[in-house]
Enzyme design. Structure first.
Site, PDB file in Angstrom:
ATOM      1  N   CYS A 265       0.791  -1.238   0.000  1.00 59.45           N
ATOM      2  CA  CYS A 265       0.000   0.000   0.000  1.00 59.45           C
ATOM      3  C   CYS A 265       0.819   1.282   0.000  1.00 59.45           C
ATOM      4  O   CYS A 265       0.684   2.095  -0.919  1.00 59.45           O
ATOM      5  CB  CYS A 265      -0.936   0.009   1.197  1.00 59.45           C
ATOM      6  SG  CYS A 265      -2.252  -1.191   1.032  1.00 59.45           S
TER       7      CYS A 265
HETATM    8  C1  UDX Z   1      -0.929  -0.173   5.438  1.00 62.25           C
HETATM    9  C2  UDX Z   1      -1.894   0.722   6.246  1.00 62.25           C
HETATM   10  O1  UDX Z   1      -1.495   0.742   7.610  1.00 62.25           O
HETATM   11  C3  UDX Z   1      -3.324   0.261   6.079  1.00 62.25           C
HETATM   12  O2  UDX Z   1      -4.201   1.148   6.757  1.00 62.25           O
HETATM   13  C4  UDX Z   1      -3.629   0.264   4.578  1.00 62.25           C
HETATM   14  O3  UDX Z   1      -4.911   0.035   4.280  1.00 62.25           O
HETATM   15  C5  UDX Z   1      -2.677  -0.699   3.880  1.00 62.25           C
HETATM   16  O4  UDX Z   1      -1.345  -0.244   4.094  1.00 62.25           O
HETATM   17  P1  UDX Z   1       0.279  -2.510   5.746  1.00 62.25           P
HETATM   18  O5  UDX Z   1       0.948  -2.196   4.434  1.00 62.25           O
HETATM   19  O6  UDX Z   1      -0.300  -3.852   5.928  1.00 62.25           O
HETATM   20  O7  UDX Z   1      -0.899  -1.460   6.035  1.00 62.25           O
HETATM   21  O8  UDX Z   1       1.387  -2.339   6.890  1.00 62.25           O
HETATM   22  P2  UDX Z   1       1.745  -1.306   8.039  1.00 62.25           P
HETATM   23  O9  UDX Z   1       1.685  -2.015   9.324  1.00 62.25           O
HETATM   24  O10 UDX Z   1       0.984  -0.061   7.919  1.00 62.25           O
HETATM   25  O11 UDX Z   1       3.299  -1.034   7.729  1.00 62.25           O
HETATM   26  C6  UDX Z   1       3.742  -0.554   6.453  1.00 62.25           C
HETATM   27  C7  UDX Z   1       5.245  -0.471   6.406  1.00 62.25           C
HETATM   28  O12 UDX Z   1       5.707   0.604   7.222  1.00 62.25           O
HETATM   29  C8  UDX Z   1       5.980  -1.714   6.924  1.00 62.25           C
HETATM   30  O13 UDX Z   1       7.088  -1.974   6.085  1.00 62.25           O
HETATM   31  C9  UDX Z   1       6.422  -1.322   8.322  1.00 62.25           C
HETATM   32  O14 UDX Z   1       7.556  -2.034   8.749  1.00 62.25           O
HETATM   33  C10 UDX Z   1       6.723   0.149   8.116  1.00 62.25           C
HETATM   34  N1  UDX Z   1       6.639   0.961   9.360  1.00 62.25           N
HETATM   35  C11 UDX Z   1       5.452   1.058  10.037  1.00 62.25           C
HETATM   36  C12 UDX Z   1       7.762   1.661   9.813  1.00 62.25           C
HETATM   37  O15 UDX Z   1       8.844   1.605   9.204  1.00 62.25           O
HETATM   38  N2  UDX Z   1       7.636   2.430  10.934  1.00 62.25           N
HETATM   39  C13 UDX Z   1       6.471   2.547  11.633  1.00 62.25           C
HETATM   40  O16 UDX Z   1       6.448   3.288  12.630  1.00 62.25           O
HETATM   41  C14 UDX Z   1       5.352   1.833  11.176  1.00 62.25           C
END
Ligand code: UDX
Length: 433
Positions: A265
């Site tokens: 996403c």
């Molecule tokens: C995301 C959105 O959160 C969700 O609402 C949307 O509909 C789909 O995309 P997702 O891709 O499943 O969800 O994962 P998410 O938990 O949001 O993490 C995304 C990425 O960001 C991961 O690679 C995670 O490791 C990274 N991340 C997340 C960070 O590097 N730091 C953070 O503080 C949070």
């Protein structure tokens, strides 16, 4: 209510199972007969926490079934959710061909239907797609919007790994509608949910999804940029963000510095918003910077190792974690890929391990070794990078590092407690200073 869901990816299946749990009669539609058979046998085709248990329950209660017959599914239900993929094109814009193709099939079914039916787009599509592409396609059925059918856009906010929980306990439910009747119809489906409901027009609902994801991605890149400065100044960015996040106007979520964001996403949605803005003749300075920081961030871990080991040529480096985050087998846009490529470019011998992502990752890259477990990955290694936050990596102790030739750990997700590690371990935590 009787609900059909087209597309059984993680959004479609989680949505279907969630609605079925709340008592709706759900039929999931997919072109892939193998997936359909699996779902009917209560076997989820994707890994998602708690999904199997709930799928077993709703299938055995006859609340959910799957079929390949789109027309029949639409005919026998009152509302259809479109949950098919919208991948990125080369230029970052969104490929809506699957949504358009499904809309044609829905139009074919509407043609033969007498009762009012609502079509609801759940796929992530840029503003203007539901009224500009889906509506004209549905109108080819000869039916009239507002009279014979309704049209809605209802974005999803599901995080992989906790998607079912996110679906059942949302912060908010956004329902865009072409008219009030469509909005109210979709609101009915969400009747058992406790979350606040925001009713909007179609384009606003589409934009809320992109703006939300772009802002979350911005928080991450912001934390990563501040992290680089903190490192130079001997400050721990995690302590800084704890303090920053205590302000209720900001909050602590998505301020974890690390090796950047991946997944299906954030990278795609930020690029799509940027491409949309460019089409409108606008510059996107913030979004450009968000992506630039994200591209550089995984390569910093390679730099730390180069500094520590002097030269990576011939050094054995273990990368723990291949998926874009722990708790999933998804490797889309994983930060492990640029990291591994960066290590290879420096001449390192790379060995990797992930509890669930090995098969998918092996399709992305050649010339590396795959270990059966943490111990094998670390055996004889000169260094190790922790790329994602699986629980088994969080549980790593000094004794687990016994087989390493040199005990250098780059913790790119800040999941280890440095205090717990013995003195002969060189610990480099991203943003730790
Ligand atoms: C995301 C959105 O959160 C969700 O609402 C949307 O509909 C789909 O995309 P997702 O891709 O499943 O969800 O994962 P998410 O938990 O949001 O993490 C995304 C990425 O960001 C991961 O690679 C995670 O490791 C990274 N991340 C997340 C960070 O590097 N730091 C953070 O503080 C949070």
């Amino acid at each position: 209510m009787k609900v059909s869901i087209i597309g059984t990816g993680y959004v479609g299946l989680v949505t279907g199972v969630g609605f079925a749990k709340h008592g709706h009669e759900v039929v999931c539609v997919d072109k892939d007969g193998y997936k359909v058979d699996m779902i009917n046998q209560a076997e989820p085709p994707i890994y998602e926490k708690d999904l199997k248990k709930l799928l077993e329950k709703v299938v055995s209660d006859s609340k959910l079934s799957a079929t390949m017959k789109t027309e029949e599914a639409i005919r026998d239900t009152e509302i259809t959710f479109i949950c098919v993929g919208t991948p990125s094109k080369e230029d970052g814009s969104v490929d809506t061909s699957a949504v358009e193709k499904v809309s044609e099939e829905v139009a074919g079914a509407l043609k033969k239907k007498k009762e009012y039916h609502v079509v609801c787009v759940k796929s992530t599509v840029t503003p203007g797609t539901t009224d500009g592409k889906v509506l004209p396609t549905l109108e080819k059925s000869g039916k009239k919007v507002g009279e014979d059918f309704g049209l809605s856009m209802n974005p999803e906010f599901l995080r992989e790994g906790v998607a079912l929980d996110d679906f059942l306990n949302p912060d908010r439910i956004v329902i865009g509608g072409i008219d009030q009747r469509s909005q109210e119809f979709v609101r009915e489906v969400y009747f058992p949910f406790k979350a606040p409901i925001l009713l909007t027009d179609l384009r606003t609902a589409e934009m809320i999804k992109y703006a939300s994801n772009a802002l979350l991605a911005t928080k991450i890149s912001f934390a990563n940029e501040v992290s680089r400065l903190c490192e130079k100044m001997g400050i721990d960015v995690y302590d800084v963000m704890d303090g920053v996040g205590m302000d209720h106007r900001i909050n602590r979520d998505f301020l974890n510095a690390g090796c950047g964001f991946g997944g299906s996403c954030f990278p795609k949605d930020v690029r799509a918003l940027r491409s949309l803005a460019r089409k409108e003749g606008l510059k996107t300075k913030i979004l450009d910077a968000v992506l630039e920081v994200n591209q550089e961030q995984p390569l910093l871990t390679v730099e730390y190792l180069r500094d520590e080991l002097e030269d990576l040529q011939g050094k054995k480096v273990a990368v723990l974690g291949l998926t874009f985050k722990g708790g999933t087998d998804d490797v889309r846009m994983t930060r492990a890929l640029p990291m591994v490529e960066g290590l290879k470019d420096e001449g390192a011998e790379v060995i990797v391990y992930d509890p669930m992502g090995m098969k998918n990752f092996s399709k992305l890259v050649d010339g590396i070794d795959y270990a059966d477990g943490i111990e094998e990955a670390l055996e004889g290694a000169d260094a190790c990078i922790i790329q994602n936050d699986w629980l088994e990596f969080k549980a790593l102790k000094s004794e687990d590092l016994a087989g390493m030739r040199r005990k250098v750990i780059v913790d790119a997700r800040r999941i280890l407690d440095e205090e717990e590690l013995s003195e002969n371990v060189t610990y480099i935590g991203v943003g730790k200073g």
